[in-house]
Design a protein around this motif. Sequence first.
Motif, short mmCIF file in Angstrom:
data_model
loop_
_atom_site.label_atom_id
_atom_site.label_comp_id
_atom_site.label_asym_id
_atom_site.label_seq_id
_atom_site.Cartn_x
_atom_site.Cartn_y
_atom_site.Cartn_z
N GLY A 1 75.62 -51.16 32.67
CA GLY A 1 76.62 -51.57 31.68
C GLY A 1 76.78 -53.06 31.51
N ILE A 2 75.98 -53.86 32.21
CA ILE A 2 76.19 -55.31 32.16
C ILE A 2 76.02 -55.87 30.73
CG2 ILE A 2 73.78 -55.81 32.83
CD1 ILE A 2 74.91 -58.24 34.38
N ASP A 3 75.20 -55.21 29.92
CA ASP A 3 75.03 -55.65 28.53
C ASP A 3 75.78 -54.75 27.54
OD1 ASP A 3 73.32 -57.83 29.18
OD2 ASP A 3 71.73 -56.37 29.56
N PHE A 4 76.59 -53.86 28.05
CA PHE A 4 77.45 -53.03 27.19
C PHE A 4 78.61 -53.91 26.74
CE2 PHE A 4 80.30 -49.44 26.20
CZ PHE A 4 79.39 -48.57 25.62
N PRO A 5 79.24 -53.61 25.59
CA PRO A 5 80.41 -54.42 25.21
C PRO A 5 81.38 -54.60 26.39
CG PRO A 5 79.86 -52.88 23.45
CD PRO A 5 78.91 -52.59 24.59
N HIS A 6 81.82 -55.81 26.59
CA HIS A 6 82.71 -56.21 27.70
C HIS A 6 82.08 -55.98 29.08
CE1 HIS A 6 85.53 -56.40 24.41
NE2 HIS A 6 85.38 -55.10 24.19
N SER A 7 80.73 -55.91 29.12
CA SER A 7 80.00 -55.70 30.39
C SER A 7 80.59 -54.57 31.21
CB SER A 7 80.00 -56.98 31.23
OG SER A 7 79.25 -57.96 30.59
N LYS A 8 80.85 -53.46 30.51
CA LYS A 8 81.58 -52.37 31.14
C LYS A 8 80.65 -51.25 31.59
CE LYS A 8 85.24 -49.13 29.98
NZ LYS A 8 85.31 -48.12 28.96
N PRO A 9 80.67 -50.90 32.89
CA PRO A 9 79.91 -49.72 33.30
C PRO A 9 80.62 -48.47 32.80
CG PRO A 9 81.01 -50.73 35.20
CD PRO A 9 81.38 -51.55 34.01
N THR A 10 79.87 -47.60 32.12
CA THR A 10 80.48 -46.44 31.48
C THR A 10 79.96 -45.12 32.03
OG1 THR A 10 78.70 -46.43 29.87
CG2 THR A 10 80.70 -47.65 29.27
N GLY A 11 78.99 -45.23 32.94
CA GLY A 11 78.31 -44.02 33.38
C GLY A 11 76.95 -43.89 32.74
N ARG A 12 76.65 -44.75 31.75
CA ARG A 12 75.30 -44.75 31.18
C ARG A 12 74.32 -45.31 32.20
NH1 ARG A 12 78.82 -45.37 27.11
NH2 ARG A 12 78.29 -44.68 25.00
N PHE A 13 73.15 -44.68 32.29
CA PHE A 13 72.11 -45.16 33.21
C PHE A 13 71.28 -46.21 32.48
CE2 PHE A 13 72.63 -42.08 36.67
CZ PHE A 13 73.45 -41.14 36.06
N SER A 14 71.91 -47.35 32.26
CA SER A 14 71.30 -48.39 31.43
C SER A 14 72.08 -49.68 31.61
CB SER A 14 71.35 -47.96 29.96
OG SER A 14 70.98 -49.02 29.10
N ASN A 15 71.45 -50.81 31.23
CA ASN A 15 72.20 -52.06 31.19
C ASN A 15 73.11 -52.12 29.96
OD1 ASN A 15 69.53 -52.20 29.96
ND2 ASN A 15 70.03 -54.31 29.42
N GLY A 16 72.84 -51.29 28.95
CA GLY A 16 73.65 -51.33 27.72
C GLY A 16 73.71 -49.96 27.08
N TYR A 17 73.45 -49.94 25.77
CA TYR A 17 73.42 -48.66 25.06
C TYR A 17 72.19 -47.87 25.47
CZ TYR A 17 77.02 -50.37 21.82
OH TYR A 17 78.18 -50.82 21.27
N ASN A 18 72.31 -46.53 25.47
CA ASN A 18 71.13 -45.70 25.73
C ASN A 18 70.55 -45.18 24.41
OD1 ASN A 18 72.53 -43.37 24.98
ND2 ASN A 18 72.92 -42.70 27.08
N THR A 19 69.48 -44.42 24.52
CA THR A 19 68.76 -43.97 23.31
C THR A 19 69.67 -43.21 22.35
OG1 THR A 19 66.76 -43.86 24.65
CG2 THR A 19 66.73 -42.68 22.56
N ILE A 20 70.57 -42.40 22.90
CA ILE A 20 71.47 -41.62 22.04
C ILE A 20 72.41 -42.54 21.26
CG2 ILE A 20 73.31 -39.88 22.02
CD1 ILE A 20 70.50 -38.77 22.74
N ASP A 21 72.93 -43.57 21.93
CA ASP A 21 73.80 -44.53 21.24
C ASP A 21 73.08 -45.17 20.05
OD1 ASP A 21 76.17 -44.58 22.99
OD2 ASP A 21 74.85 -45.50 24.47
N TRP A 22 71.83 -45.55 20.29
CA TRP A 22 71.07 -46.22 19.21
C TRP A 22 70.82 -45.25 18.06
CZ3 TRP A 22 70.90 -51.29 19.25
CH2 TRP A 22 70.85 -52.00 20.46
N ILE A 23 70.43 -44.01 18.38
CA ILE A 23 70.20 -43.03 17.31
C ILE A 23 71.49 -42.85 16.53
CG2 ILE A 23 69.71 -40.61 16.79
CD1 ILE A 23 67.85 -40.56 19.22
N ALA A 24 72.61 -42.72 17.26
CA ALA A 24 73.91 -42.54 16.61
C ALA A 24 74.18 -43.72 15.67
CB ALA A 24 75.01 -42.41 17.66
N GLN A 25 73.87 -44.93 16.12
CA GLN A 25 74.11 -46.10 15.27
C GLN A 25 73.25 -46.07 14.02
OE1 GLN A 25 74.14 -49.82 17.56
NE2 GLN A 25 75.38 -48.84 19.12
N PHE A 26 71.98 -45.69 14.17
CA PHE A 26 71.12 -45.60 12.98
C PHE A 26 71.63 -44.54 12.02
CE2 PHE A 26 67.66 -47.01 16.10
CZ PHE A 26 67.86 -48.35 15.81
#
Length: 371
Positions: free
Chosen positions: A62-87
């Motif tokens: 979560g270090i690159d997630f908004p507000h560097s917040k760990p959310t439970g995502r196994f990633s430094n930021g958004y995961n693939t589902i987040d990006w698909i959702a955004q598109f």
Amino acid sequence: MAKSAIFSLWLNISLYLGILGLHVSHAQLVPALYIFGDSTADVGTNHYLPDSKARADFLYNGIDFPHSKPTGRFSNGYNTIDWIAQFMGFDQSPPPYLSFSGSNISQFLIRTVPTKGVNFASGGSGILNCTGQKQWGRVISFGEQVQQFSIVRSNISELLGGSAVANFSKSLFIISVGSNDIFEHFAANTSNCTGTAGRDYITTLISNYETHLRNLFELGARRFGIVSVGAIGCCPIQRNASETGDCLDIMNVDAQLFYTALRGLLSKLSSECKGFLYALGDAYKMSKNIIDHPHKSVFTELKKACCGKGKWNAQSPCRPDSKLCGDRTTHLFWDQFHPTATASSLAAYGLYTGPQPLLVPMNFVELALLP
Ligand SMILES: *[C@@H]1O[C@H](CO)[C@@H](O)[C@H](O)[C@H]1NC(C)=O
Ligand SMILES: *[C@@H]1O[C@H](CO)[C@@H](O)[C@H](O)[C@H]1NC(C)=O
Ligand SMILES: *[C@@H]1O[C@H](CO)[C@@H](O)[C@H](O)[C@H]1NC(C)=O
Ligand SMILES: *[C@@H]1O[C@H](CO)[C@@H](O)[C@H](O)[C@H]1NC(C)=O
Ligand SMILES: *[C@@H]1O[C@H](CO)[C@@H](O)[C@H](O)[C@H]1NC(C)=O
Ligand SMILES: *[C@@H]1O[C@H](CO)[C@@H](O)[C@H](O)[C@H]1NC(C)=O
Ligand SMILES: *[C@@H]1O[C@H](CO)[C@@H](O)[C@H](O)[C@H]1NC(C)=O
């Protein structure tokens, strides 16, 4: 050059020029997204499972997630589902099913489900009920996720009536699962979940996958966006396990066998079940294309994990005391198993709009826009 190679080159250039990552401002392409699968899709489910050891709800995740917040995502930021959702015109993945309880359950059922959807994915889980249970303490299997969806469906039907349930048929059901079943198979001498009975365990996986898809279809799902298993033999933890630091070929072979069998299953279901629509993404080819042609990609580090310890930075999970790489945008892998947010954005854009044969018989945006 093959069409798919040209596409991945173009993708990388787009990313490099910053075309990706621009905010998508069009309206939602579908009423809602329903997400099933494992850690490649989980946006915090396991945070709500006290007994689960498969979690990422702490830094550096979560270090690159908004507000560097760990959310439970196994990633430094958004995961693939987040990006698909955004598109697709959403702000990110829908929230985890388990994040709602008690006082906000009606907000969940009336406001969130019909307009955003639900994410049921649980890190460490698999197609088989038993996958991950012993290793991680508690995970929600694909089968149990489908059961949770059926509860949501009956609640929505009761509260909002037929038209809300009818919207399920226009919504996208995204599924990303299978890696953990294959991992577990190779640890079979200690786990006994997929069994040690030879190579035909892929058949068992596909037959269980079929049951889950038929159940979802019965519950009103029609549009399936399906992600196969990536080149899991090349993830840092497998390179650590091989003497030479090479990819573990046997796992990659099984990832390809799985894809072929899944492709056959989907083609069968679409001919047997009237109205069954799908887009299947070949995650193996997409990831292997990048690994095999590093000079054509934005990544300069395709082997080491960005966050971890030891050889390949892959000898421990990503934790607050891990060694963190300098430039997270040039690493393909975030931790022992998972892609970085940059790699996930590429994967998502590929799934969203990629060409055949990476996507068959169509890509996710075509699936979303079918009448
Ligand atoms: C719902 O409420 C619980 C507390 O009861 C809270 O922990 C959770 O974050 C809320 N979920 C959402 C999505 O607002
Ligand atoms: C797997 O779990 C689901 C949901 O809990 C259950 O309905 C199903 O019967 C189980 N399948 C097997 C093969 O045990
Ligand atoms: C949702 O449906 C389940 C199963 O039918 C039921 O037990 C539960 O009470 C319902 N919850 C709400 C909030 O309607
Ligand atoms: C169904 O989806 C459409 C389009 O997204 C939306 O306008 C409508 O409000 C939805 N209906 C219900 C009952 O949620
Ligand atoms: C797993 O067990 C089988 C049968 O007991 C044995 O032949 C095989 O070598 C074992 N594999 C590993 C990796 O220990
Ligand atoms: C594996 O599971 C089967 C069926 O559940 C059981 O009969 C067998 O004894 C188990 N084997 C090991 C090595 O645990
Ligand atoms: C990495 O490989 C070493 C042997 O080279 C092994 O002892 C260790 O358990 C491996 N670590 C992981 C996390 O797989």
